[in-house]
Design a protein around this motif. Structure first.
Motif, PDB file in Angstrom:
ATOM      1  N   PHE A  59      -7.112   0.702   0.124  1.00 16.11           N
ATOM      2  CA  PHE A  59      -7.141   1.774  -0.878  1.00 16.11           C
ATOM      3  C   PHE A  59      -8.368   2.663  -0.684  1.00 16.11           C
ATOM      4  O   PHE A  59      -8.282   3.887  -0.734  1.00 16.11           O
ATOM      5  CB  PHE A  59      -7.117   1.194  -2.291  1.00 16.11           C
ATOM      6  N   ARG A  60      -9.528   2.032  -0.411  1.00 16.75           N
ATOM      7  CA  ARG A  60     -10.747   2.812  -0.186  1.00 16.75           C
ATOM      8  C   ARG A  60     -10.615   3.696   1.050  1.00 16.75           C
ATOM      9  O   ARG A  60     -11.031   4.853   1.059  1.00 16.75           O
ATOM     10  CB  ARG A  60     -11.944   1.855  -0.033  1.00 16.75           C
ATOM     11  N   LEU A  61     -10.008   3.165   2.125  1.00 16.14           N
ATOM     12  CA  LEU A  61      -9.913   3.918   3.375  1.00 16.14           C
ATOM     13  C   LEU A  61      -8.803   4.963   3.381  1.00 16.14           C
ATOM     14  O   LEU A  61      -8.955   6.027   3.967  1.00 16.14           O
ATOM     15  CB  LEU A  61      -9.710   2.953   4.553  1.00 16.14           C
ATOM     16  N   THR A  62      -7.671   4.647   2.748  1.00 14.15           N
ATOM     17  CA  THR A  62      -6.512   5.547   2.828  1.00 14.15           C
ATOM     18  C   THR A  62      -6.192   6.265   1.522  1.00 14.15           C
ATOM     19  O   THR A  62      -5.465   7.253   1.537  1.00 14.15           O
ATOM     20  CB  THR A  62      -5.252   4.768   3.248  1.00 14.15           C
ATOM     21  N   GLY A  63      -6.697   5.723   0.404  1.00 13.81           N
ATOM     22  CA  GLY A  63      -6.362   6.313  -0.886  1.00 13.81           C
ATOM     23  C   GLY A  63      -4.981   5.908  -1.366  1.00 13.81           C
ATOM     24  O   GLY A  63      -4.498   6.399  -2.378  1.00 13.81           O
ATOM     25  N   GLU A  64      -4.326   5.004  -0.651  1.00 13.50           N
ATOM     26  CA  GLU A  64      -2.988   4.552  -1.039  1.00 13.50           C
ATOM     27  C   GLU A  64      -3.042   3.111  -1.507  1.00 13.50           C
ATOM     28  O   GLU A  64      -3.685   2.276  -0.888  1.00 13.50           O
ATOM     29  CB  GLU A  64      -2.015   4.666   0.136  1.00 13.50           C
ATOM     30  N   ASP A  65      -2.351   2.853  -2.609  1.00 17.01           N
ATOM     31  CA  ASP A  65      -2.266   1.504  -3.147  1.00 17.01           C
ATOM     32  C   ASP A  65      -1.038   0.841  -2.541  1.00 17.01           C
ATOM     33  O   ASP A  65       0.095   1.201  -2.867  1.00 17.01           O
ATOM     34  CB  ASP A  65      -2.164   1.563  -4.673  1.00 17.01           C
ATOM     35  N   ILE A  66      -1.258  -0.142  -1.660  1.00 11.69           N
ATOM     36  CA  ILE A  66      -0.121  -0.767  -0.986  1.00 11.69           C
ATOM     37  C   ILE A  66       0.656  -1.711  -1.897  1.00 11.69           C
ATOM     38  O   ILE A  66       1.712  -2.199  -1.511  1.00 11.69           O
ATOM     39  CB  ILE A  66      -0.550  -1.518   0.296  1.00 11.69           C
ATOM     40  N   THR A  67       0.154  -1.961  -3.114  1.00 15.06           N
ATOM     41  CA  THR A  67       0.900  -2.797  -4.047  1.00 15.06           C
ATOM     42  C   THR A  67       1.889  -1.980  -4.866  1.00 15.06           C
ATOM     43  O   THR A  67       2.686  -2.543  -5.598  1.00 15.06           O
ATOM     44  CB  THR A  67      -0.047  -3.556  -5.001  1.00 15.06           C
ATOM     45  N   CYS A  68       1.821  -0.639  -4.755  1.00 10.72           N
ATOM     46  CA  CYS A  68       2.775   0.208  -5.475  1.00 10.72           C
ATOM     47  C   CYS A  68       4.163   0.090  -4.853  1.00 10.72           C
ATOM     48  O   CYS A  68       4.295  -0.013  -3.638  1.00 10.72           O
ATOM     49  CB  CYS A  68       2.352   1.679  -5.415  1.00 10.72           C
TER      50      CYS A  68
END
Length: 152
Positions: A121-130
């Protein structure tokens, strides 16, 4: 016998440049493989003799596997990065010592303890749990499958 190996033709700089290309890489990354069709593999490569021009090559699957296996280390050998001050056994003590020898005035950032999810999340800004469909709900682990150590 004062020399153990022959002197490099173009000098030690060329040897280091050559080794630097290979010591920390895989034989071929997935994004370089363009297609696999009818027993043929097409992949990209850089032609170092022609100004690093990006080219494609198609070879038989057997030839591709033969070339790939040339880069697999025999059992018992390890890549260079696992030795010396970067080995797991030594790096905890060696890296702080090296940093102090290089520049004792530098203030190094504290190591952040974070989970893989937090780091992504810090590196990509995407929450992979979504949820990938609705982008609202959260995915969570319900059950872990047992490891199958007998798989082929």
């Amino acid at each position: 016998m004062d020399r153990l190996c022959k002197r490099p033709f173009a000098g030690p700089e060329q040897v280091l440049e050559y080794l630097g290309r290979y010591t920390h890489r895989v034989a071929i990354s997935n994004n370089r493989i363009q297609s696999i069709n009818n027993g043929k593999v097409t992949f990209t490569y850089r032609d170092r003799t022609n100004d690093n021009e990006l080219k494609t090559m198609t070879v038989s699957a057997d030839e591709f596997i033969r070339r790939f296996l040339l880069h697999v280390l025999p059992e018992g050998l390890m890549k260079i990065r696992y030795f010396g001050f970067l080995s797991n056994r030594n790096k905890g003590e060696a890296i702080p010592l090296i940093r102090s020898l290089i520049d004792s005035e530098t203030e190094w950032p504290e190591r952040v303890k974070e989970t893989v999810i937090e780091m992504l999340f810090r590196l990509t800004g995407e929450d992979i749990t979504c949820c990938p469909k609705c982008k609202k709900g959260k995915m969570r682990t319900i059950q872990r499958l047992p490891e199958n150590n007998n798989s082929p």
